[in-house]
Write a protein that holds these residues in place. Sequence first.
Motif, PDB file in Angstrom:
ATOM      1  N   UNK A  31       0.832  -1.204   0.000  1.00  0.00           N
ATOM      2  CA  UNK A  31       0.000   0.000   0.000  1.00  0.00           C
ATOM      3  C   UNK A  31       0.866   1.252   0.000  1.00  0.00           C
ATOM      4  N   UNK A  32       1.916   1.217   0.798  1.00  0.00           N
ATOM      5  CA  UNK A  32       2.816   2.371   0.886  1.00  0.00           C
ATOM      6  C   UNK A  32       3.509   2.633  -0.448  1.00  0.00           C
ATOM      7  N   UNK A  33       3.962   1.595  -1.096  1.00  0.00           N
ATOM      8  CA  UNK A  33       4.652   1.753  -2.376  1.00  0.00           C
ATOM      9  C   UNK A  33       3.721   2.298  -3.446  1.00  0.00           C
ATOM     10  N   UNK A  34       2.443   1.930  -3.369  1.00  0.00           N
ATOM     11  CA  UNK A  34       1.484   2.385  -4.376  1.00  0.00           C
ATOM     12  C   UNK A  34       1.057   3.819  -4.125  1.00  0.00           C
ATOM     13  N   UNK A  35       0.818   4.179  -2.868  1.00  0.00           N
ATOM     14  CA  UNK A  35       0.248   5.485  -2.524  1.00  0.00           C
ATOM     15  C   UNK A  35       1.272   6.605  -2.584  1.00  0.00           C
ATOM     16  N   UNK A  36       2.436   6.396  -1.973  1.00  0.00           N
ATOM     17  CA  UNK A  36       3.382   7.494  -1.788  1.00  0.00           C
ATOM     18  C   UNK A  36       4.086   7.845  -3.094  1.00  0.00           C
ATOM     19  N   UNK A  43       4.665  15.590   2.405  1.00  0.00           N
ATOM     20  CA  UNK A  43       4.649  14.699   3.566  1.00  0.00           C
ATOM     21  C   UNK A  43       3.411  13.811   3.454  1.00  0.00           C
ATOM     22  N   UNK A  44       3.547  12.574   3.916  1.00  0.00           N
ATOM     23  CA  UNK A  44       2.446  11.610   3.820  1.00  0.00           C
ATOM     24  C   UNK A  44       2.103  11.103   5.215  1.00  0.00           C
ATOM     25  N   UNK A  45       0.813  11.026   5.465  1.00  0.00           N
ATOM     26  CA  UNK A  45       0.328  10.621   6.776  1.00  0.00           C
ATOM     27  C   UNK A  45      -0.783   9.583   6.598  1.00  0.00           C
ATOM     28  N   UNK A  46      -0.654   8.456   7.305  1.00  0.00           N
ATOM     29  CA  UNK A  46      -1.684   7.417   7.243  1.00  0.00           C
ATOM     30  C   UNK A  46      -2.372   7.300   8.595  1.00  0.00           C
ATOM     31  N   UNK A  47      -3.699   7.375   8.598  1.00  0.00           N
ATOM     32  CA  UNK A  47      -4.481   7.245   9.818  1.00  0.00           C
ATOM     33  C   UNK A  47      -4.721   5.774  10.146  1.00  0.00           C
ATOM     34  N   UNK A  48      -5.098   5.511  11.386  1.00  0.00           N
ATOM     35  CA  UNK A  48      -5.414   4.138  11.783  1.00  0.00           C
ATOM     36  C   UNK A  48      -6.597   3.580  10.991  1.00  0.00           C
ATOM     37  N   UNK A  49      -7.428   4.469  10.461  1.00  0.00           N
ATOM     38  CA  UNK A  49      -8.590   4.039   9.676  1.00  0.00           C
ATOM     39  C   UNK A  49      -8.206   3.576   8.276  1.00  0.00           C
ATOM     40  N   UNK A  50      -6.940   3.792   7.887  1.00  0.00           N
ATOM     41  CA  UNK A  50      -6.491   3.409   6.557  1.00  0.00           C
ATOM     42  C   UNK A  50      -6.468   4.550   5.561  1.00  0.00           C
ATOM     43  N   UNK A  56       1.628  18.856   4.186  1.00  0.00           N
ATOM     44  CA  UNK A  56       2.796  19.299   4.950  1.00  0.00           C
ATOM     45  C   UNK A  56       2.554  19.096   6.439  1.00  0.00           C
ATOM     46  N   UNK A  57       3.440  18.364   7.081  1.00  0.00           N
ATOM     47  CA  UNK A  57       3.395  18.177   8.521  1.00  0.00           C
ATOM     48  C   UNK A  57       3.955  19.428   9.180  1.00  0.00           C
ATOM     49  N   UNK A  58       3.096  20.166   9.906  1.00  0.00           N
ATOM     50  CA  UNK A  58       3.523  21.423  10.516  1.00  0.00           C
ATOM     51  C   UNK A  58       4.145  21.206  11.890  1.00  0.00           C
ATOM     52  N   UNK A  59       3.472  20.391  12.747  1.00  0.00           N
ATOM     53  CA  UNK A  59       3.994  20.205  14.093  1.00  0.00           C
ATOM     54  C   UNK A  59       3.221  19.106  14.818  1.00  0.00           C
ATOM     55  N   UNK A  88      10.201  13.696   4.068  1.00  0.00           N
ATOM     56  CA  UNK A  88      11.588  13.875   3.648  1.00  0.00           C
ATOM     57  C   UNK A  88      12.168  15.199   4.105  1.00  0.00           C
ATOM     58  N   UNK A  89      11.335  16.104   4.636  1.00  0.00           N
ATOM     59  CA  UNK A  89      11.830  17.405   5.100  1.00  0.00           C
ATOM     60  C   UNK A  89      12.480  17.263   6.474  1.00  0.00           C
TER      61      UNK A  89
END
Length: 363
Positions: A31-36, A43-50, A56-59, A88-89
């Motif tokens: 899933x990670x290879x396909x999505x990202x 920046x990429x963020x995956x929730x527990x819900x899928x 951009x991850x601010x803080x 990657x930042x």
Amino acid sequence: MHYPLCLLALLISTSNNANTTGSLPDTLLEERQVVIKQADKYDWLRLNSGEWLKGELKSLYDKKVEFESDILDTLIIDQEDIYMVISGRSHSVRFNDGTVQQGSLNISGGYVVVGNSPSQYRYQDLVSIAPSAEDELSAWSIKVGVGANLSRGNTEQTELSASVDIKRRTASNRLLITALADRTANDDKVTENNVRANGTFDWFYTSSLYFRPVFFEYYRDPFQNIDNKYTLGAGFGYYLIDTDKLEWDIGAGPAYQRTEFSDVAAGQDTSNSSTSFYFESNLDYEWRTNVDLKFDYRFTFAENASGGNAQHALAGASIDITNDIDLDLSLVWDHLASPVANADGSIPKQDDYKMIVSLGVEL
């Protein structure tokens, strides 16, 4: 025989290059290879819900993650609802043992890896994430509030209020500056005119204990016979409760206080300087997803010659109208135990109350 070995080596290499720690199910790796995509730009963020988010991850601060998406705007997400973060930042990342690391960020499988560091930490030991020095502007947040009440006709009355809330957060410290001003005029006669501004700098020793090398407060209220009051001090604080919904911290420390009076009788001192001691309590509660409640209280011990012990309390509610605009409701109480008499001998009242309704804009 060599092909399966090569394939196994390739999978191990890919996992290491991605800084993945902890074991991930094969389905998540796929899933990670396909999505990202464009990991160097987003920046990429995956929730527990899928669900996956790109932006951009601010803080990460007080167990809340601030994430900015081009489509969804600014999102505030509970730390416990996040399963994976790929960035990657460069970030400044602080852990529960006081360690601060700088670099790219990879959270997966319940572990955290920063940059090319061989060390790995458990996700539950993560205290905060802040922009590195290269992205200093993102560490700041500013909220400005303005309120007004105008009456015309038999009574000419104007009520104005203004507030500012400035925060700077890094992985190991925070700077908080707030100011509140009110002015009321009735038939061209000013009946209220006060200003309160304070600032604190806190350094976190652990996720709960922080030291306060310096704090300051400025207060002005001619109707309490206070032309200017300056307070400078230091101290420490501790989080009694720190959950996703409720935060409660207390602080205390010594201070130096100087008070300049607006109007005193002949022969009386026009100012007073003394040492003092303060105690404060700050409580924030997320009552609804769009409604935040707060209660701040401070007690300052001081000499009677400077007005005596002072108390300040603020109970407020902030209601989200849009992502950047809030409706703020505040009830403010100020108490001075021994107000200094004016030149005519009159003694100001001990208590002042005010109700403030304003619109707040986050910049």
